[in-house]
Scaffold this motif. Structure first.
Motif, PDB file in Angstrom:
ATOM      1  N   LEU A 377      -1.042  39.916 -39.066  1.00 31.36           N
ATOM      2  CA  LEU A 377      -0.585  40.801 -37.997  1.00 31.36           C
ATOM      3  C   LEU A 377       0.537  40.144 -37.189  1.00 31.36           C
ATOM      4  N   ASP A 378       0.415  38.860 -36.910  1.00 30.48           N
ATOM      5  CA  ASP A 378       1.496  38.154 -36.213  1.00 30.48           C
ATOM      6  C   ASP A 378       2.792  38.224 -37.014  1.00 30.48           C
ATOM      7  N   ASP A 379       2.672  38.077 -38.326  1.00 33.86           N
ATOM      8  CA  ASP A 379       3.838  38.145 -39.198  1.00 33.86           C
ATOM      9  C   ASP A 379       4.477  39.529 -39.127  1.00 33.86           C
ATOM     10  N   ILE A 380       3.647  40.571 -39.155  1.00 32.60           N
ATOM     11  CA  ILE A 380       4.146  41.952 -39.101  1.00 32.60           C
ATOM     12  C   ILE A 380       4.878  42.221 -37.792  1.00 32.60           C
ATOM     13  N   LEU A 381       4.284  41.776 -36.681  1.00 35.10           N
ATOM     14  CA  LEU A 381       4.820  42.102 -35.363  1.00 35.10           C
ATOM     15  C   LEU A 381       5.998  41.228 -34.945  1.00 35.10           C
ATOM     16  N   GLN A 382       6.148  40.073 -35.578  1.00 34.52           N
ATOM     17  CA  GLN A 382       7.202  39.150 -35.157  1.00 34.52           C
ATOM     18  C   GLN A 382       8.363  39.041 -36.150  1.00 34.52           C
ATOM     19  N   ASP A 383       8.192  39.643 -37.325  1.00 31.80           N
ATOM     20  CA  ASP A 383       9.246  39.562 -38.342  1.00 31.80           C
ATOM     21  C   ASP A 383       9.455  40.947 -38.954  1.00 31.80           C
ATOM     22  N   GLU A 384      10.551  41.603 -38.579  1.00 23.11           N
ATOM     23  CA  GLU A 384      10.818  42.965 -39.059  1.00 23.11           C
ATOM     24  C   GLU A 384      11.159  42.999 -40.542  1.00 23.11           C
ATOM     25  N   THR A 385      11.426  41.852 -41.137  1.00 25.51           N
ATOM     26  CA  THR A 385      11.727  41.804 -42.581  1.00 25.51           C
ATOM     27  C   THR A 385      10.516  41.355 -43.402  1.00 25.51           C
ATOM     28  N   SER A 386       9.362  41.217 -42.758  1.00 26.03           N
ATOM     29  CA  SER A 386       8.171  40.715 -43.452  1.00 26.03           C
ATOM     30  C   SER A 386       7.737  41.652 -44.585  1.00 26.03           C
ATOM     31  N   PRO A 387       7.415  41.097 -45.760  1.00 28.87           N
ATOM     32  CA  PRO A 387       6.891  41.918 -46.868  1.00 28.87           C
ATOM     33  C   PRO A 387       5.587  42.630 -46.495  1.00 28.87           C
ATOM     34  N   ASN A 388       4.849  42.088 -45.531  1.00 29.21           N
ATOM     35  CA  ASN A 388       3.592  42.715 -45.120  1.00 29.21           C
ATOM     36  C   ASN A 388       3.809  44.089 -44.488  1.00 29.21           C
ATOM     37  N   ARG A 389       5.018  44.346 -44.004  1.00 26.45           N
ATOM     38  CA  ARG A 389       5.302  45.652 -43.407  1.00 26.45           C
ATOM     39  C   ARG A 389       5.224  46.754 -44.462  1.00 26.45           C
ATOM     40  N   PHE A 392       1.438  47.557 -45.223  1.00 24.61           N
ATOM     41  CA  PHE A 392       0.747  48.341 -44.196  1.00 24.61           C
ATOM     42  C   PHE A 392       1.679  49.395 -43.585  1.00 24.61           C
ATOM     43  N   GLY A 393       2.568  49.935 -44.403  1.00 27.89           N
ATOM     44  CA  GLY A 393       3.615  50.830 -43.930  1.00 27.89           C
ATOM     45  C   GLY A 393       3.152  51.956 -43.027  1.00 27.89           C
ATOM     46  N   ASP A 394       2.096  52.685 -43.415  1.00 28.05           N
ATOM     47  CA  ASP A 394       1.627  53.826 -42.628  1.00 28.05           C
ATOM     48  C   ASP A 394       1.006  53.399 -41.297  1.00 28.05           C
ATOM     49  N   PHE A 395       0.719  52.108 -41.131  1.00 28.57           N
ATOM     50  CA  PHE A 395       0.015  51.638 -39.938  1.00 28.57           C
ATOM     51  C   PHE A 395       0.924  50.872 -38.967  1.00 28.57           C
ATOM     52  N   ILE A 396       2.203  50.691 -39.350  1.00 25.51           N
ATOM     53  CA  ILE A 396       3.100  49.886 -38.526  1.00 25.51           C
ATOM     54  C   ILE A 396       3.262  50.478 -37.134  1.00 25.51           C
ATOM     55  N   ASP A 397       3.446  51.800 -37.059  1.00 31.19           N
ATOM     56  CA  ASP A 397       3.625  52.438 -35.750  1.00 31.19           C
ATOM     57  C   ASP A 397       2.399  52.223 -34.867  1.00 31.19           C
ATOM     58  N   MET A 398       1.197  52.358 -35.448  1.00 31.43           N
ATOM     59  CA  MET A 398      -0.025  52.151 -34.677  1.00 31.43           C
ATOM     60  C   MET A 398      -0.141  50.699 -34.215  1.00 31.43           C
ATOM     61  N   LEU A 399       0.198  49.765 -35.092  1.00 35.10           N
ATOM     62  CA  LEU A 399       0.103  48.349 -34.742  1.00 35.10           C
ATOM     63  C   LEU A 399       1.112  47.977 -33.655  1.00 35.10           C
ATOM     64  N   GLU A 400       2.322  48.549 -33.733  1.00 34.73           N
ATOM     65  CA  GLU A 400       3.319  48.314 -32.682  1.00 34.73           C
ATOM     66  C   GLU A 400       2.838  48.887 -31.356  1.00 34.73           C
ATOM     67  N   GLY A 401       2.205  50.067 -31.419  1.00 30.31           N
ATOM     68  CA  GLY A 401       1.652  50.678 -30.215  1.00 30.31           C
ATOM     69  C   GLY A 401       0.554  49.832 -29.608  1.00 30.31           C
ATOM     70  N   MET A 402      -0.254  49.203 -30.461  1.00 27.26           N
ATOM     71  CA  MET A 402      -1.313  48.319 -29.975  1.00 27.26           C
ATOM     72  C   MET A 402      -0.732  47.126 -29.229  1.00 27.26           C
ATOM     73  N   ARG A 403       0.357  46.563 -29.758  1.00 26.87           N
ATOM     74  CA  ARG A 403       0.985  45.433 -29.069  1.00 26.87           C
ATOM     75  C   ARG A 403       1.482  45.857 -27.691  1.00 26.87           C
ATOM     76  N   GLY A 404       2.133  47.033 -27.609  1.00 26.01           N
ATOM     77  CA  GLY A 404       2.646  47.503 -26.330  1.00 26.01           C
ATOM     78  C   GLY A 404       1.546  47.759 -25.324  1.00 26.01           C
ATOM     79  N   LEU A 405       0.444  48.383 -25.765  1.00 26.09           N
ATOM     80  CA  LEU A 405      -0.671  48.655 -24.865  1.00 26.09           C
ATOM     81  C   LEU A 405      -1.328  47.357 -24.410  1.00 26.09           C
ATOM     82  N   ALA A 406      -1.511  46.414 -25.331  1.00 21.60           N
ATOM     83  CA  ALA A 406      -2.133  45.127 -24.978  1.00 21.60           C
ATOM     84  C   ALA A 406      -1.276  44.376 -23.959  1.00 21.60           C
ATOM     85  N   ASP A 407       0.040  44.421 -24.121  1.00 24.55           N
ATOM     86  CA  ASP A 407       0.936  43.770 -23.152  1.00 24.55           C
ATOM     87  C   ASP A 407       0.756  44.383 -21.768  1.00 24.55           C
ATOM     88  N   ALA A 408       0.669  45.718 -21.718  1.00 25.34           N
ATOM     89  CA  ALA A 408       0.503  46.404 -20.431  1.00 25.34           C
ATOM     90  C   ALA A 408      -0.830  46.050 -19.789  1.00 25.34           C
TER      91      ALA A 408
END
Length: 711
Positions: A377-389, A392-408
């Motif tokens: 997950l750290d790789d996905i959220l910190q590297d936009e060129t990561s093969p892991n993206r 988990f393609g269909d879940f990237i938007d949800m995972l990005e949303g989770m990071r934003g909510l957790a920051d708030a």
């Protein structure tokens, strides 16, 4: 007489003996004066004995009972060092905060580590009063683990815990035919004037050199149960491995909801899963799914009783000792991907500004789509060129949303005054032979922060709801620092050039500012540790006393029922409430026993933590054993009159004793936690970077010694 009535009676007797009007008297005089009925005189005897054992009263040679207040006597737990001296950690109550008492080596009587003792203050010194132990109220050690040997005086056992002293002699008839070098468990039958007087071997664990014997010895030393009784194994084996249609009746069906679990790469007992939806109003809906363990562990069954007894899973370097058998913890209860699982779900709605609008707790069935590790997950959220993206393609938007909510959520916690410590953890890489291959430093990552914030949010929501429902509940409480601890912290920080206001409503935020400021300073980690040491320990309690460290009024542990009994008990209460099974008699039964349950869970949590720390310390010493003579860079992390500690980049810590500083005569400054040379003025201060050489790694003493390398 109920438990509640007995406690009320005990409180009244204690208050009576502590009253100004009271004069020392015998029990028979109390019976007459207090008109105690004949059927309650046995309870009075037990109450007086308990108050004596707790150090709250004493019985004189003439048989009269007298309060310890005003006699300069205090009760507490003796914390003994390997050098023989120690401190009495005073029992604190609402009446007064008492400083811990320093006990010199010649004033310890026969007290051993963690014994409950009665101590007398003989000198009101600073920073701690000096005292002597008057009597041992309760022995902590009932057994120990050690190595069998045949000495000149006969058979004996050398305790692994060197604070117990030297060889303990064992009669041949009680030696169980042990042979030289074997690890054994020894039960202590009696103590004498010189320590352990009578003891016997009750279990031969195996040869000292066996793989894993070092860790097993510590598990038994800490009295942690590691084998399940047959009845518990049988009940666990009878639980179905799959969720049936009958199991999901009456539950909300979230199996089509995009859901992921986020855990460590090696995690097998998955407690929680999360989902996130974007709402039409611009807000978010967070789903925190927690394994419904209470469905498979019914109240009062052998599984339930064993979980209550253990209270927690224990995570050690080379093994996990689970609270529940693996058939449950790693099987039907674990929220594994691509299979149906039962859950209790806390649904939390947020508006467009990430403010909580409401929440709901319901019984559900889920089917997690993916198990994502923290590293991935750290790789996905910190590297936009990561093969892991792509994976988990269909879940990237949800995972990005989770990071934003957790920051708030994190920012909001900080605004409220939450203390945000960032202590690095270590990962021990253990080989097949049980030896540590490497010690790695683990920093808190984006992925771990997401899960931490979501779990805190769910825990607060659940505890807030059940507080206002006025139902029996288990809260996670963290009380304000004791005034004397805060006073000592203020003084220490002042000498280190940092200010902190005493008391007041702003004290939480003052501590928060100190922690924030310290992160930019060389001694930052050491300052954070000083702040942490000034705080009280968090514990479980039947009333909501608030959580100081998180700056929350209501808090509980709801999110880990596979590995923590308080969470499992909370799930039982929630499920019973949702299903309308909390009848009045059940509520009273829960209320009556919650105090003991909370105390037991808190004690076993500390026991598990102590064992884990001791195992980690041992494994680090083993790892450094063949590093003697090697040179490393480190930072001074702490100091006491005997020397200072240096922490290496991989979190391994060793001591530099003052006697090994040969270039000058160094004096300890207790206010600044530093050593200053009398002639040359050279100093060793918190946060200083130093070059050290590994001088010794003593496995028996579990101690690493460093020497300063001159530049």
């Amino acid at each position: 007489m109920t438990i509640k009535e007995y406690q009320e009676k005990k409180d009244k007797i204690e208050a009576f003996i502590n009253s100004k009007e009271y004069r020392p008297m015998m029990q028979k005089d109390m019976v007459v004066l207090l008109t105690v009925p004949k059927e309650q005189q046995g309870a009075l005897t037990r109450i007086l004995a308990e108050l004596v054992s707790e150090g709250k009263i004493i019985q004189t040679k003439k048989g009269k009972y007298q309060s310890t207040e005003g006699l300069n006597l205090v009760s507490g737990v003796f914390s003994k060092t390997q050098k023989g001296y120690g401190f009495v950690i005073c029992q604190r109550d609402d009446k007064a905060e008492k400083k811990d008492i320093y006990i010199p080596i010649d004033a310890t009587k026969t007290a051993m580590n963690k014994d409950l003792v009665l101590a007398k203050i003989v000198e009101d010194a600073k920073p701690n009063p000096i005292g002597e132990i008057v009597s041992i109220l309760k022995r902590h050690k009932t057994h120990f683990v050690g190595t069998f040997e045949e000495g000149l005086e006969g058979p004996g056992v050398i305790p692994d815990d060197r604070r117990l002293g030297g060889v303990v002699l064992i009669p041949w008839k009680d030696a169980m035919e042990a042979i030289e070098g074997q690890k054994v468990k020894v039960v202590i039958d009696s103590y004498g004037d010189k320590g352990i007087e009578e003891a016997r071997i009750v279990q031969i664990l195996g040869n000292n050199a066996e793989i894993g014997m070092d860790v097993l010895s510590m598990v038994i030393e800490h009295d942690i149960p590691y084998e399940f009784p047959d009845g518990v194994i049988a009940q666990a084996a009878a639980v179905p491995h799959m969720v049936s249609e009958k199991d999901i009746e009456g539950r909300r069906d979230f199996r089509s909801l995009p859901t992921v679990t986020i855990d460590g790469e090696d995690t097998k007992d998955i407690d929680d899963a999360v989902s996130l939806e974007r709402l039409d109003c611009g807000g978010l809906r967070l789903y925190v799914h927690i394994a419904d363990v209470s469905y498979y562990v019914p109240f009062g069954t052998p599984l339930w009783k064993e979980a209550q007894k253990r209270a927690t899973s224990v995570y050690l370097a080379d093994r996990v000792i689970p609270m529940l058998p693996e058939a449950l913890s790693n099987g039907i209860c674990s929220l594994n991907p691509q299979v149906d699982r039962l859950a209790l779900t806390c649904i939390i709605d947020f508006d467009a500004n990430n403010n909580i609008k409401g929440h709901e707790i319901c019984k559900t069935v889920i089917n997690s789509n993916h198990a994502i590790s923290y590293d991935v997950l750290d790789d996905i959220l910190q590297d936009e060129t990561s093969p892991n993206r792509a994976v988990f393609g269909d879940f990237i938007d949800m995972l990005e949303g989770m990071r934003g909510l957790a920051d708030a959520l994190s920012k909001e916690r900080i605004v409220k005054g939450s203390l945000d410590f960032e202590f690095p953890e270590c990962k021990l890489v253990v080989g097949a032979d049980g030896k540590v291959i490497d010690v790695l430093r683990k920093e808190r990552s984006v992925a771990t922060s997401i899960i931490e914030e979501f779990m805190i949010c769910a825990n607060e929501a659940v505890s807030t709801e059940y507080f206002w429902l006025d139902l029996p509940f288990v809260y996670r409480v963290h009380e304000k620092p004791a005034p004397d601890k805060l006073e000592a912290l203020v003084a220490s920080l002042g000498f280190l050039g940092m200010s902190l206001k005493k008391g007041g409503k702003g004290s939480v935020k003052n501590l928060q500012q100190i922690i924030k400021k310290s992160k930019t300073l060389p001694q930052g980690a050491a300052v954070s540790k000083l702040v942490l040491r000034s705080l009280k320990q968090a514990r479980y309690y039947p009333q909501a006393l608030g959580h100081f460290g998180l700056a929350l009024e209501y808090y509980s542990h709801f999110t880990s029922p596979i590995r923590r009994f308080p969470d499992l008990l909370i799930h039982h209460i929630i499920s019973a409430n949702i299903e309308g099974r909390l009848f009045e008699g059940h509520i009273e039964l829960l209320r009556e026993g919650l105090g003991d349950v909370c105390q037991h869970a808190s004690e076993n949590e500390r026991r598990a933590d102590e064992c884990a720390k001791e195992v980690e310390k041992l494994k680090k010493v083993e790892f450094m054993k063949d590093k003697v003579g090697e040179v490393y860079e480190g930072v001074i992390s702490h100091a006491n009159p005997n020397g200072f500690y240096v922490e290496l980049e991989n979190t391994i810590e060793g001591v530099v004793t003052v006697s090994d500083l040969k270039d000058d005569y160094y004096e300890f400054d207790p206010h600044r936690y530093s050593f200053v040379g009398r002639r040359r003025g050279r100093s060793f201060n918190l946060g200083d970077k130093v070059t050290i050489k590994v001088a010794d790694a003593n496995i028996d003493m579990r101690r690493i010694e460093f020497e300063i390398v001159e530049g």
